[in-house]
Design an enzyme around this catalytic site. Structure first.
Site, short mmCIF file in Angstrom:
data_model
loop_
_atom_site.label_atom_id
_atom_site.label_comp_id
_atom_site.label_asym_id
_atom_site.label_seq_id
_atom_site.Cartn_x
_atom_site.Cartn_y
_atom_site.Cartn_z
N HIS A 62 0.84 -1.21 0.00
CA HIS A 62 0.00 0.00 0.00
C HIS A 62 0.87 1.26 0.00
O HIS A 62 0.69 2.17 -0.83
CB HIS A 62 -0.91 -0.03 1.24
N GLU A 63 1.84 1.30 0.92
CA GLU A 63 2.71 2.46 1.01
C GLU A 63 3.62 2.56 -0.21
O GLU A 63 3.93 3.66 -0.69
CB GLU A 63 3.54 2.41 2.29
N HIS A 66 1.78 4.26 -3.08
CA HIS A 66 1.81 5.72 -2.95
C HIS A 66 3.15 6.27 -3.46
O HIS A 66 3.20 7.24 -4.21
CB HIS A 66 1.65 6.14 -1.48
#
Length: 261
Positions: A62-63, A66
């Site tokens: 997820h990170e 980004h």
């Protein structure tokens, strides 16, 4: 992998190489999945290892999503900060990104979103890229959810390895809750950050004041019975649409050791 001619000065291949910590977490997913598949040892322990390691891997991805979108959108310093190595220790607030979400998983089944990749928004080349950065994280949770649900959609025989499939179903449920929560348009959460670039300056200033408390607001709303009930009702509705077997989710959650409050 990006070619060397496209990497800015000071950025090497090492900035894009998966960290040993992430590799170990991914290996733990495989090993614990095999343990659950073969009924090796204790079923509750196997489910715990599989769900927690799978959840941590999804938070890393997820990170990373980004960060990699921010890199292509103009903020090349995310590579220098170590965000593209999938190393959870490199994030700005590992407590917010990993500890708090993990605690909520242990409380019994809420995939609380993290969020600790610092992006230089002034370096991003357009509002579209800015929104895409925020969209990329929860989109990763959505893809993770779909990948976990696909075997059930294709009619896999869940009776042959029930513990494994119960763990998969519970992890899919956590990913689905994380997807929905991340898209909530609250300041400080990915959903709020997604619409932030398109607001007028006055609304943007208001968002900036509320953003530090966005996660606390989200937690408080979830703890409200009426709103929490609506949230889980919506999650169950989406789960039915994509074919998530809630009987397996239930048994997986029962096998998963969780904190009692």
């Amino acid at each position: 992998m990006l070619g060397s001619e496209r990497r800015p000065y000071g950025v090497s291949r090492a900035h894009f190489r998966p960290s040993p910590i992430f590799i170990c977490l991914a290996g733990l997913v495989v090993v614990s999945g095999w343990m659950a598949w073969t009924n090796f040892g204790n079923a509750r322990f196997n489910v715990f290892l599989f769900v927690v390691s799978g959840w941590l891997v999804s938070l890393c991805l997820h990170e990373y999503a980004h960060a990699v979108v921010a890199y292509h959108g103009g903020d090349r310093m995310v590579a220098e900060r170590g965000y593209l190595t999938l190393d959870p220790t490199k994030y700005t607030h590992p407590f917010l990104s990993f500890v708090i979400p993990l605690v909520f998983v242990l409380l019994g089944g809420i995939g609380l979103p993290g969020g600790a990749v610092w992006v230089d928004r002034h370096a991003i080349r357009s509002r579209g890229w800015d929104s895409f950065i925020s969209f990329a994280g929860p989109a990763t949770n959505l893809l993770f959810t779909i990948a976990l649900v696909l075997p059930f959609a294709f009619g896999v025989d869940t009776a042959t390895h029930p513990v494994f499939w119960q763990a998969v179903a519970f992890l899919a449920f956590l990913q689905l809750t994380a997807t929905v929560l991340n898209f909530v348009p609250i300041p400080g959460v990915d959903g709020g950050n997604l619409i932030h670039p398109w607001l007028n300056p006055q609304w943007q200033r208001g968002f900036a004041h509320v953003a530090p408390y966005g996660m606390l607001i989200l937690i408080a709303l979830l703890w409200t019975p009426s709103i929490g009930g609506l949230f889980f009702g919506f999650v169950y509705f989406l789960g039915d649409l994509i074919g998530l077997p809630y009987d397996l989710v239930y048994y997986g959650r029962e096998l998963f050791p969780h904190l009692n409050m």
